[in-house]
Enzyme design. Structure first.
Site, PDB file in Angstrom:
ATOM      1  NE  ARG A  58      -6.738   1.917   0.498  1.00 17.18           N
ATOM      2  CZ  ARG A  58      -7.798   2.700   0.384  1.00 17.18           C
ATOM      3  NH1 ARG A  58      -8.874   2.446   1.109  1.00 17.18           N
ATOM      4  NH2 ARG A  58      -7.802   3.737  -0.438  1.00 17.18           N
ATOM      5  CB  SER A  96     -14.993  11.788   4.813  1.00 18.13           C
ATOM      6  OG  SER A  96     -16.097  11.702   3.934  1.00 18.13           O
TER       7      SER A  96
END
Length: 427
Positions: free
Chosen positions: A276, A351
């Site tokens: 992240r 995604s």
């Protein structure tokens, strides 16, 4: 953005959608604004009809030499009232538009209703986890030990949540991006795009990033520019405010860009390693399609991302997201999650979403077929193909060797020029 008429006529559906997504939608302001707007429109139309009749009467009086001053004075008052109403209607139109910008997309009927990521549904798996005869190390430990990853230098340069790739680590990052682009352009039929990494407010609003996610992005002070959070933004705006030829659809494009996210909503999560970061690189796949094509194209989009992982020999699973875990703009989303040996769990690496006409309506992107009577909004689809940094993580962890070196999978060796990253490599 949803259609105003659809929202007005299906407020119960919109309220249920909010509950299914796990959010509270207060629609009372919408009802109040819309009620006032429709009342003003009715009043303005009545006054305009009255003015038209009076204009005919004034013309008749003047032609007959009669005094029309009283009627003229009355019509001036009516015209002033019409002007005030039209101005107020304009203000209410803007308020309705701004309100609609805050309402998420309606999930497709096939999306499972759920309250959290725990309710996502596994669709399929491919491959198997690697079998090690030693304790698997996390990627940051491998990378720093091999001299290919330097977080301390990144802190000096920029701060926390950044990384410096070195030597063969930097080459691996570059090799992955080139490999992804080559697969998608040569084998999957996408056209490569290299867009700006700075985007304007209109582009971000068009995809649904603004106004909702302003806190998660970096804004360039004193300008209308933002650092792009994903090249989905730029690829959508390739055709913003355009009408495409329906016979050319689907249009398929892909782009490598750096992406920038402040991660304001992720404080304290995944603070170690590359998972992240404020800056990461990604290859994005994007499609403009006809409505009747879009769900077949979504399945093909997912298969394109899977093909990359299969070529790299990485174990993964495909998850269909439930209503509460989908993105703001999505009508249906599949996440592809790759196996991480050090954690013994899967990590999202791609995604893939169909936003239907949600982004196209916000961005003004339509299509019209030759001979067609009217234009329609396209459907837009996006998917990571793949996130480069997260693939770097997966490769380093899944191909690690006991001595701290990392084997390079066959598919990447032509790009890397070596078959292994040795332990302690800093070159």
């Amino acid at each position: 953005m949803l259609d105003l008429g659809h929202v007005r006529d299906h407020l119960d559906v919109i309220e249920k959608m909010g509950r299914d997504r796990g959010i509270v939608l207060d629609l009372e302001p919408f009802r109040a604004i819309d009620t006032e707007r429709r009342a003003l429109i009715t009043s303005a139309e009545r006054l305009k009809a009255e003015r038209n009749r009076a204009s005919e009467e004034i013309a008749r009086k003047k032609k007959a030499g009669e005094d029309a001053s009283e009627l003229l004075a009355l019509m001036k008052e009516v015209s002033d009232r019409i002007k005030r109403d039209d101005e107020r209607i304009g203000v209410l139109d803007e308020q309705l538009k701004n309100f609609l910008l805050t309402i998420p997309n309606i999930p497709h009927a096939s999306v499972p209703v759920g309250k959290s990521a725990a309710d996502n549904v596994e669709v399929r798996r491919w491959g198997a986890p690697p079998a090690f005869d030693f304790k698997a190390r996390p990627h940051w430990e491998i990378g720093e030990g091999a001299g290919i990853l330097d977080f301390d230098a990144a802190v000096k340069i920029a701060g926390a949540r950044f990384a410096v790739y070195k030597g063969l680590g930097a080459r691996l990052e570059r090799a992955l991006a080139n490999f992804f682009l080559d697969m998608h352009t040569r084998e999957h039929g996408y056209t490569e795009i290299l867009p700006p990494f700075l985007v304007n407010t209109a582009s971000l609003t068009g995809v649904g990033q603004l106004p909702k996610f302003a806190a998660d992005m970096f804004h360039v002070e004193g300008t209308d520019l933002w650092l792009t959070p994903t090249s989905e933004v730029e690829l959508t705006s390739l055709h913003r405010d355009e009408t495409l030829n329906g016979d050319d659809l689907p249009l398929k494009v892909c782009a490598w860009t750096a992406c920038f996210r402040s991660e304001a909503g992720a404080a304290g999560r995944d603070t170690r390693g590359l998972k992240r970061q404020h800056q990461f690189q990604k290859v994005e796949m994007f499609k403009f399609t006809r409505p009747e094509q879009s769900y077949d194209e979504l399945e093909a989009l997912v298969r394109n991302a899977e093909a990359v992982l299969q070529r790299l020999g990485l174990h993964y699973r495909v998850m269909q997201l439930c209503t509460a875990d989908m993105g703001f703009a999505s009508a249906k989303t599949y996440d592809i999650e790759v196996w991480l040996p050090s954690a013994g769990e899967f990590m999202e690496i791609s995604s893939c979403s169909n936003t239907e006409a949600f982004q196209a309506r916000r961005s003004g992107i339509r299509f019209k077929s030759p001979g067609g009577k009217k234009s329609e909004f396209v459907h837009t689809l996006n998917g990571s193909g793949l996130a480069v940094g997260r693939t770097w993580i997966a490769l380093v962890e899944n191909y690690q060797l006991a001595d701290g070196s990392v084997e390079i999978p066959e598919a990447l060796r032509g790009y890397m020029g070596v078959g292994r990253i040795p332990a302690g490599a800093n070159r």
